[in-house]
Design an enzyme around this catalytic site. Structure first.
Site, PDB file in Angstrom:
ATOM      1  N   GLN A   1       5.623 -10.339   5.293  1.00  0.00           N
ATOM      2  CA  GLN A   1       6.807  -9.698   4.766  1.00  0.00           C
ATOM      3  C   GLN A   1       8.038 -10.412   5.317  1.00  0.00           C
ATOM      4  OE1 GLN A   1       6.590  -5.403   5.224  1.00  0.00           O
ATOM      5  NE2 GLN A   1       4.467  -5.349   4.564  1.00  0.00           N
TER       6      GLN A   1
ATOM      7  N   TYR B   1      -4.110 -13.912   2.271  1.00  0.00           N
ATOM      8  CA  TYR B   1      -3.692 -14.065   3.663  1.00  0.00           C
ATOM      9  C   TYR B   1      -4.610 -15.089   4.314  1.00  0.00           C
ATOM     10  CZ  TYR B   1      -0.677 -10.042   2.999  1.00  0.00           C
ATOM     11  OH  TYR B   1       0.302  -9.195   2.553  1.00  0.00           O
TER      12      TYR B   1
ATOM     13  N   ASN C   1       0.820  -1.211   0.000  1.00  0.00           N
ATOM     14  CA  ASN C   1       0.000   0.000   0.000  1.00  0.00           C
ATOM     15  C   ASN C   1       0.854   1.262   0.000  1.00  0.00           C
ATOM     16  OD1 ASN C   1      -2.130  -1.770   0.171  1.00  0.00           O
ATOM     17  ND2 ASN C   1      -2.628  -1.325   2.288  1.00  0.00           N
TER      18      ASN C   1
ATOM     19  N   GLU D   1       2.054 -11.532  -2.604  1.00  0.00           N
ATOM     20  CA  GLU D   1       1.774 -11.336  -1.178  1.00  0.00           C
ATOM     21  C   GLU D   1       1.030 -12.556  -0.682  1.00  0.00           C
ATOM     22  OE1 GLU D   1       0.039  -7.825   0.573  1.00  0.00           O
ATOM     23  OE2 GLU D   1       0.957  -6.520  -0.924  1.00  0.00           O
TER      24      GLU D   1
ATOM     25  N   ASN E   1      -0.161  -1.674  -7.068  1.00  0.00           N
ATOM     26  CA  ASN E   1      -0.467  -2.604  -5.976  1.00  0.00           C
ATOM     27  C   ASN E   1      -1.950  -2.528  -5.623  1.00  0.00           C
ATOM     28  OD1 ASN E   1       0.318  -4.246  -3.415  1.00  0.00           O
ATOM     29  ND2 ASN E   1      -0.770  -2.483  -2.597  1.00  0.00           N
ATOM     30  N   GLU E   2      -2.632  -3.679  -5.641  1.00  0.00           N
ATOM     31  CA  GLU E   2      -4.015  -3.816  -5.147  1.00  0.00           C
ATOM     32  C   GLU E   2      -4.907  -2.657  -5.582  1.00  0.00           C
ATOM     33  OE1 GLU E   2      -3.915  -4.549  -0.914  1.00  0.00           O
ATOM     34  OE2 GLU E   2      -3.004  -6.531  -1.172  1.00  0.00           O
TER      35      GLU E   2
END
Length: 504
Positions: free
Chosen positions: A350, A244, A72, A292, A172-173
């Site tokens: 991460q 996730y 982000n 991710e 990103n996203e």
């Protein structure tokens, strides 16, 4: 006691393994950079301020590629802020994580760090607040040999040779409402197309990843992937996946079913990408970058995501991992191996402190979290080809997936050394598993050279600063090989790696 059978034949392979699947992620967020990989004044820090205890653990982890600088954070980042003399760099408000960014660490520091620890850099360009021209300028600064304003600027900063960054992420996203500069699929797809085109004009040797939907539960999922790729198919090589793993049922059995969810996710995105190709009558295949992924469900409260007062590098989402988390990470790695024909890159998010396999204390030690171990062992031993296998075992039913086999397994073969390596997760939490592996077509007698398990009877056991080895690899007590048949007794709720080689 349960039993399971695994058949492996040297003539049947899924694909060669792209070792970029053993990547991680460094974002300017919380304590990942500052007091993570970079802490001037720390007792182990070198002249660049890089913590050598973390550097050595990164090497031990076996990381191959690292995504940077976000995340982000990327969607509000001006890359120019992080180059040049540090005393001239601006302090900025980071709206992604409500922190103050000092810019004491930036592009060139990351390149120095990545070279020191021996990883490939994977960079992102800001398609939130910025766009095509910024991306053009950034790649010229990083990759052009010289003779232009931006390449000469890099040289003036002390970097005569280009950084030669080959893997780039286009934002990103971008479908996430939390993202700075979030876009519709049409807006992003067009921006990705034009940005990719211009970046390739600057450096035709690069690989590019377009943003997939932020996760599989997004309302935009699937339609987003199709429309984005429909715009930029001809100019990108990868589509990204983010996931996730959570434990909504507070059940180890259900939690380990995330292995199935990851496999579904991969195969769905492959189908979507191939549908775009089919619509074009194209033989090109878009590869997948799972850039991710991790377990993240404990440190998700408001206080985990932001701290008041715009602090510098506050502690954010510092998940403490336990035994069951390590088992799931091991199972997910097996899933990545078994999808090696399309998953060519993956980044555990991460690297340090922020949902990381490595934890540090500011001014103090660094230690391995439980999830460190299956990642390090897989990165160490998985090389060469991923073989196609036939596995049979009992299974259990649940809410996460209708059928979850107790045995989750993958096998790799390194033809240069002759090693054949078995990775196995026993999801039976109550009983050991008698595993029988039939190795066909490898020729000659074999022997077991290594056999390690990640196991602890307490699924909630954790590693801490004071007890860093509570959950750690240990030898498998019962493993043998006779001609072409390997047998092993796998502990209940264990992740295992068994290395075989030609007998001397």
């Amino acid at each position: 006691m349960t039993s399971a059978r695994l058949i492996v034949d040297a003539d049947f392979a899924i694909s060669d393994l792209d070792r970029r699947v053993f990547g991680t992620f460094v974002e300017h967020m919380g304590r990942c950079v500052y007091t993570g990989i970079f802490e001037p004044g720390h007792s182990t820090a070198d002249e660049n301020g890089f913590r050598q205890d973390v550097a050595e653990l990164t090497k031990e982890l076996g990381v191959t590629i690292v995504r940077y600088p976000g995340g982000n954070f990327l969607s509000g980042y001006n890359w120019e802020d992080g180059v040049g003399p540090k005393e001239q760099r601006p302090r900025r408000l980071d709206l992604a994580w409500f922190s103050t960014e000092t810019n004491a660490f930036g592009t060139n520091e990351f390149i120095d760090w990545s070279r020191q620890v021996g990883v490939e850099p994977m960079f992102g360009v800001n398609l939130g607040t910025r766009g095509i021209d910024d991306a053009r300028r950034f790649i010229e600064y990083c990759n052009h040999p010289g003779g232009t304003e931006l390449s000469e600027l890099r040289k003036s900063h002390g970097y005569e040779k280009p950084h030669d960054i080959k893997f780039w992420c286009l934002g990103n996203e971008m479908d996430g409402p939390w993202q700075i500069g979030a876009k519709t699929a049409t807006e992003y797809g067009r921006a990705a197309h034009e940005t990719a085109k211009v970046m390739r004009w600057v450096d035709p040797s690069i690989e590019l990843a377009a943003c997939g939907s932020s996760n599989r539960d997004m309302a935009t999922y699937a339609r987003w992937e199709y429309e984005v790729l429909d715009h930029c198919f001809d100019h990108v090589d990868f589509i990204s996946l983010h996931t996730y793993f959570m434990n909504p049922h507070d059940s180890t059995e259900e939690f380990l079913g995330n292995v199935e969810l990851l496999d579904y996710f991969i195969k769905e995105v492959v189908a979507i990408a191939d549908a775009v190709a089919a619509n074009r009558r194209s033989q090109k295949r878009i590869m997948l970058s799972l850039d991710e992924w991790n377990v993240w469900y404990k440190a998700r409260g408001h206080d985990d995501l932001r701290k008041p007062g715009w602090p510098e590098h506050p502690p954010l989402i510092e998940e403490v991992y336990n035994t069951e988390d390590a088992l799931l990470i091991g199972g997910a790695l097996i899933t990545l191996l078994n999808n090696s024909d399309r998953v060519k890159c993956a980044c555990l998010a991460q690297l340090v402190n922020i949902i990381g396999p490595i934890m540090t204390e500011q001014g103090g030690p660094a230690w391995r979290q439980t999830i460190f171990h299956p990642f390090a062992l897989t990165a160490k031993y998985a090389r060469g080809r991923v073989l196609r296998t036939l596995a049979t075992s009992a299974s259990y039913a649940g809410k996460t997936a209708e059928e979850m086999p107790y045995l989750i397994s993958a096998v790799t073969q390194d033809e240069s050394t002759g090693e054949v390596v078995i990775f196995a997760l026993n999801r039976n939490l109550a009983e050991p598993m008698d595993l029988k592996v039939e190795l066909r077509g490898f020729g000659g007698a074999r022997e077991v050279s290594e056999a390690q398990q990640v196991y602890h009877p307490n699924m909630k056991a954790v590693n801490t600063k004071d007890a860093p080895n509570t959950v750690a690899p240990a030898p498998i007590k019962s493993v043998a090989i006779d001609n072409d048949t390997l047998t092993a007794k796998l502990m209940p709720g264990s992740w295992n790696v068994i290395v075989t080689k030609p007998k001397a």
